[in-house]
Design a protein around this motif. Structure first.
Motif, mmCIF file in Angstrom:
data_model
loop_
_atom_site.group_PDB
_atom_site.id
_atom_site.type_symbol
_atom_site.label_atom_id
_atom_site.label_comp_id
_atom_site.label_asym_id
_atom_site.label_seq_id
_atom_site.Cartn_x
_atom_site.Cartn_y
_atom_site.Cartn_z
ATOM 1 N N GLN A 4 -2.611 1.392 -12.794
ATOM 2 C CA GLN A 4 -3.480 2.572 -12.694
ATOM 3 C C GLN A 4 -2.653 3.822 -12.384
ATOM 4 O OE1 GLN A 4 -6.832 2.287 -13.198
ATOM 5 N NE2 GLN A 4 -7.144 4.482 -13.001
ATOM 6 N N ARG A 56 0.829 -1.219 0.000
ATOM 7 C CA ARG A 56 0.000 0.000 0.000
ATOM 8 C C ARG A 56 0.855 1.258 0.000
ATOM 9 N NH1 ARG A 56 -3.693 -3.463 2.751
ATOM 10 N NH2 ARG A 56 -2.653 -3.301 4.754
ATOM 11 N N VAL A 78 2.334 1.935 -3.572
ATOM 12 C CA VAL A 78 1.348 2.530 -4.493
ATOM 13 C C VAL A 78 1.115 3.998 -4.125
ATOM 14 C CG1 VAL A 78 -1.050 2.468 -5.287
ATOM 15 C CG2 VAL A 78 0.242 0.335 -5.023
ATOM 16 N N ARG A 105 -2.121 -4.344 -10.475
ATOM 17 C CA ARG A 105 -3.277 -3.570 -10.969
ATOM 18 C C ARG A 105 -3.219 -2.119 -10.508
ATOM 19 N NH1 ARG A 105 -6.003 -8.262 -9.550
ATOM 20 N NH2 ARG A 105 -6.670 -7.328 -7.585
ATOM 21 N N ASP A 106 -2.893 -1.927 -9.223
ATOM 22 C CA ASP A 106 -2.835 -0.570 -8.675
ATOM 23 C C ASP A 106 -1.699 0.236 -9.305
ATOM 24 O OD1 ASP A 106 -4.999 -1.161 -7.090
ATOM 25 O OD2 ASP A 106 -3.820 -1.468 -5.263
#
Length: 198
Positions: A138, A71, A74, A134-135
């Motif tokens: 993005q 986390r 990202v 995926r994050d």
């Protein structure tokens, strides 16, 4: 009201971290298969209910540190300067993260070694990496190709290659018995990939 909420969140974070540390220590000492939730509860000096409020299983507790790191990576990519291209944002974010980790390097090595020996942890780690990929697609796609970042194959390839380089660097670091700083090995691995993403 706000200071009270901040204190409450800090206490929750400290409790999560204490449970994670106790789980990691017991897994190293005994092997994950020989650790129960009751053992973790006793080691962390909490109730069974408290454990259940924070984690669904001992695997969840063990991998908490990695999930937090995912986390934060990202978030760090998203917080990089707006004009910075995706690849530079990825490199800058991981460089900053490794600098901040400092003494946590050993914990990363221990958790990675445990994960390689336990199929249940490996499956969970693969799911974490898929979500991270995926994050990251993005986050970097929003920088390089606004619109629909997931439709851009370049962003997907870049995110996947970046994560593979991190995984390989971590395994090299463990195989070398942490004789060189992880940050240096990560930089070398990313240097090998950099040219196509400049």
């Amino acid at each position: 009201m706000e200071p009270t909420a901040g204190l409450r969140e800090r206490k929750k974070a400290e409790t999560r971290q204490a449970i994670h540390k106790a789980t990691l220590r017991l897994a190293v000492e005994r092997g994950l298969d020989h650790v129960t939730v009751d053992d973790i509860v006793e080691a962390a000096n909490i109730s069974r209910r408290t454990f259940s409020n924070y984690f669904g299983s001992k695997e969840d507790a063990l991998l908490y540190g990695e999930e937090e790191r995912v986390r934060s990576l990202v978030r760090a990519v998203r917080e990089r300067p707006a004009g910075e291209p995706g690849w530079q944002a990825l490199r800058g974010a991981v460089r900053d993260m490794l600098e901040d980790m400092g003494e946590l390097d050993r914990e990363w090595a221990v958790r990675t070694a445990l994960t390689k020996r336990h199929p249940s942890l490996l499956a969970r780690q693969l799911a974490n990496h898929a979500a991270l990929e995926r994050d990251l697609v993005q986050a970097i796609g929003e920088r390089d190709r606004p619109g629909d970042p997931a439709a851009d194959p370049r962003s997907r390839i870049m995110a996947a290659a970046f994560l593979v380089a991190l995984r390989i660097a971590t395994h090299i670091w463990i195989e070398e018995q942490e004789s060189r700083p992880l940050a240096r090995i990560v930089e070398e691995a990313l240097d090998q990939l950099e040219r196509p993403f400049r």
